[in-house]
Design a protein around this motif. Sequence first.
Motif, PDB file in Angstrom:
ATOM      1  N   LEU A 169      -4.548   3.813   1.725  1.00 51.25           N
ATOM      2  CA  LEU A 169      -4.428   3.319   3.098  1.00 51.25           C
ATOM      3  C   LEU A 169      -4.948   1.895   3.213  1.00 51.25           C
ATOM      4  CD1 LEU A 169      -5.587   6.519   5.010  1.00 51.25           C
ATOM      5  CD2 LEU A 169      -3.285   5.546   5.014  1.00 51.25           C
ATOM      6  N   THR A 170      -6.064   1.606   2.554  1.00 48.49           N
ATOM      7  CA  THR A 170      -6.630   0.251   2.592  1.00 48.49           C
ATOM      8  C   THR A 170      -5.670  -0.763   1.991  1.00 48.49           C
ATOM      9  OG1 THR A 170      -8.911   1.062   2.523  1.00 48.49           O
ATOM     10  CG2 THR A 170      -8.534  -1.198   1.787  1.00 48.49           C
ATOM     11  N   GLN A 172      -2.282  -0.517   1.574  1.00 49.43           N
ATOM     12  CA  GLN A 172      -1.065  -0.701   2.372  1.00 49.43           C
ATOM     13  C   GLN A 172      -1.353  -1.439   3.677  1.00 49.43           C
ATOM     14  OE1 GLN A 172       1.433  -0.456   0.802  1.00 49.43           O
ATOM     15  NE2 GLN A 172       2.112   1.558   0.124  1.00 49.43           N
ATOM     16  N   ARG A 173      -2.443  -1.124   4.329  1.00 49.25           N
ATOM     17  CA  ARG A 173      -2.781  -1.824   5.564  1.00 49.25           C
ATOM     18  C   ARG A 173      -3.144  -3.275   5.291  1.00 49.25           C
ATOM     19  NH1 ARG A 173      -6.346   3.280   7.815  1.00 49.25           N
ATOM     20  NH2 ARG A 173      -4.695   4.283   9.077  1.00 49.25           N
ATOM     21  N   ARG A 176       0.064  -5.264   4.735  1.00 50.61           N
ATOM     22  CA  ARG A 176       0.778  -5.469   5.993  1.00 50.61           C
ATOM     23  C   ARG A 176       0.070  -6.505   6.863  1.00 50.61           C
ATOM     24  NH1 ARG A 176       4.656  -2.210   7.783  1.00 50.61           N
ATOM     25  NH2 ARG A 176       3.932  -2.281   9.948  1.00 50.61           N
ATOM     26  N   ALA A 177      -1.246  -6.506   6.839  1.00 51.15           N
ATOM     27  CA  ALA A 177      -2.000  -7.481   7.636  1.00 51.15           C
ATOM     28  C   ALA A 177      -1.772  -8.890   7.117  1.00 51.15           C
ATOM     29  CB  ALA A 177      -3.487  -7.139   7.607  1.00 51.15           C
ATOM     30  N   ALA A 180       1.652 -10.021   8.219  1.00 55.04           N
ATOM     31  CA  ALA A 180       1.661 -10.341   9.645  1.00 55.04           C
ATOM     32  C   ALA A 180       1.005 -11.691   9.913  1.00 55.04           C
ATOM     33  CB  ALA A 180       0.937  -9.241  10.426  1.00 55.04           C
ATOM     34  N   LYS A 267      -1.786   5.546  11.308  1.00 56.37           N
ATOM     35  CA  LYS A 267      -1.689   4.342  12.129  1.00 56.37           C
ATOM     36  C   LYS A 267      -1.687   3.112  11.224  1.00 56.37           C
ATOM     37  CE  LYS A 267      -3.902   1.923  15.971  1.00 56.37           C
ATOM     38  NZ  LYS A 267      -5.054   1.913  16.924  1.00 56.37           N
ATOM     39  N   GLY A 268      -0.819   2.175  11.538  1.00 55.45           N
ATOM     40  CA  GLY A 268      -0.754   0.940  10.770  1.00 55.45           C
ATOM     41  C   GLY A 268       0.210   0.983   9.612  1.00 55.45           C
ATOM     42  N   LEU A 269       0.867   2.141   9.395  1.00 55.78           N
ATOM     43  CA  LEU A 269       1.847   2.268   8.315  1.00 55.78           C
ATOM     44  C   LEU A 269       3.223   2.535   8.909  1.00 55.78           C
ATOM     45  CD1 LEU A 269       0.082   4.540   5.656  1.00 55.78           C
ATOM     46  CD2 LEU A 269       0.006   2.053   5.881  1.00 55.78           C
ATOM     47  N   SER A 271       6.685   4.451   9.391  1.00 51.68           N
ATOM     48  CA  SER A 271       6.907   5.896   9.334  1.00 51.68           C
ATOM     49  C   SER A 271       8.283   6.269   8.804  1.00 51.68           C
ATOM     50  CB  SER A 271       6.721   6.520  10.722  1.00 51.68           C
ATOM     51  OG  SER A 271       7.628   5.937  11.658  1.00 51.68           O
TER      52      SER A 271
END
Length: 280
Positions: A169-170, A172-173, A176-177, A180, A267-269, A271
């Motif tokens: 999760l860390t 992938q987030r 994405r951050a 962005a 959240k933050g991924l 779907s």
Amino acid sequence: MVRAMARLGAAERAKLPDSAFAYVDARGQRRLPIHDPGHVRAALARFNQVAFDDDAARDRARKRLLNAARKFKIVPVGFITNQVRSELGRRDDEAVPLPSGFVTMLLTDMEGSTALLHRLGDDYGELLERVRTLQCDAALGTGGHVVETRADEFFAVFEQPAAALSTALTVQRGLRAWAADGDEDVRVRVGIHSGYPRMVKANYLGMAVHAAARICDASHGGQIVVSGDFRTAVSGFLPDGVRLRKLGTYALRGLPEDVELYQVAAKGLPSRFPPLRVSR
């Protein structure tokens, strides 16, 4: 993930003052330009490749580089950790004690890495280093063990299944951050499986490792796919807001039995993804 960074030509370099470089050696050669965000990121990635005159010069350069990172609001991901390891004299090829028995394996690879290499050229190395740093820091931060980094592939193991999920999760987030924020849009596939691999020296072999690799291969960039065995192992320890959505049962190449697969939803991924890259 890596911002486009124009090459610093000789004429432009000559116009910069000494203060625009983290290090000026005893012969007056100026190293590690830090006059803009792109070059600060490059300097952070390449710091350990520079041969400094002495330890005092290294310390001065490190302080100048960290000050520049602070000025441009750049978080030096992994830089401090790498420096501590370097000062302790740990070699990259040193064997690290790895857990045995039942472990959770996390494998990743980068989607579209060949296209990125062609487009970024020499800057691809910096991109790859930043992705590896993010992955290593995420794994080590949850108590995991980095087994291998090869080309754009990453392999880590965890004694606690939930730690592997937190690491995924860390990563992938984080990617994405960065995208962005205007960095390169890098997408990695993540596969997670729990089992009993066979340990050989500082690595693992066996069907459990192959299963984790095939799960990674089946996923898409930005997606986290896990096995039914992992789902059983992590049961009761899922973080709040995280669930495992069943994708179905699949025959994965080289495995004797079909594998039940799940997608991590959080959240933050993203779907929605295309069908898995494997036949039913």
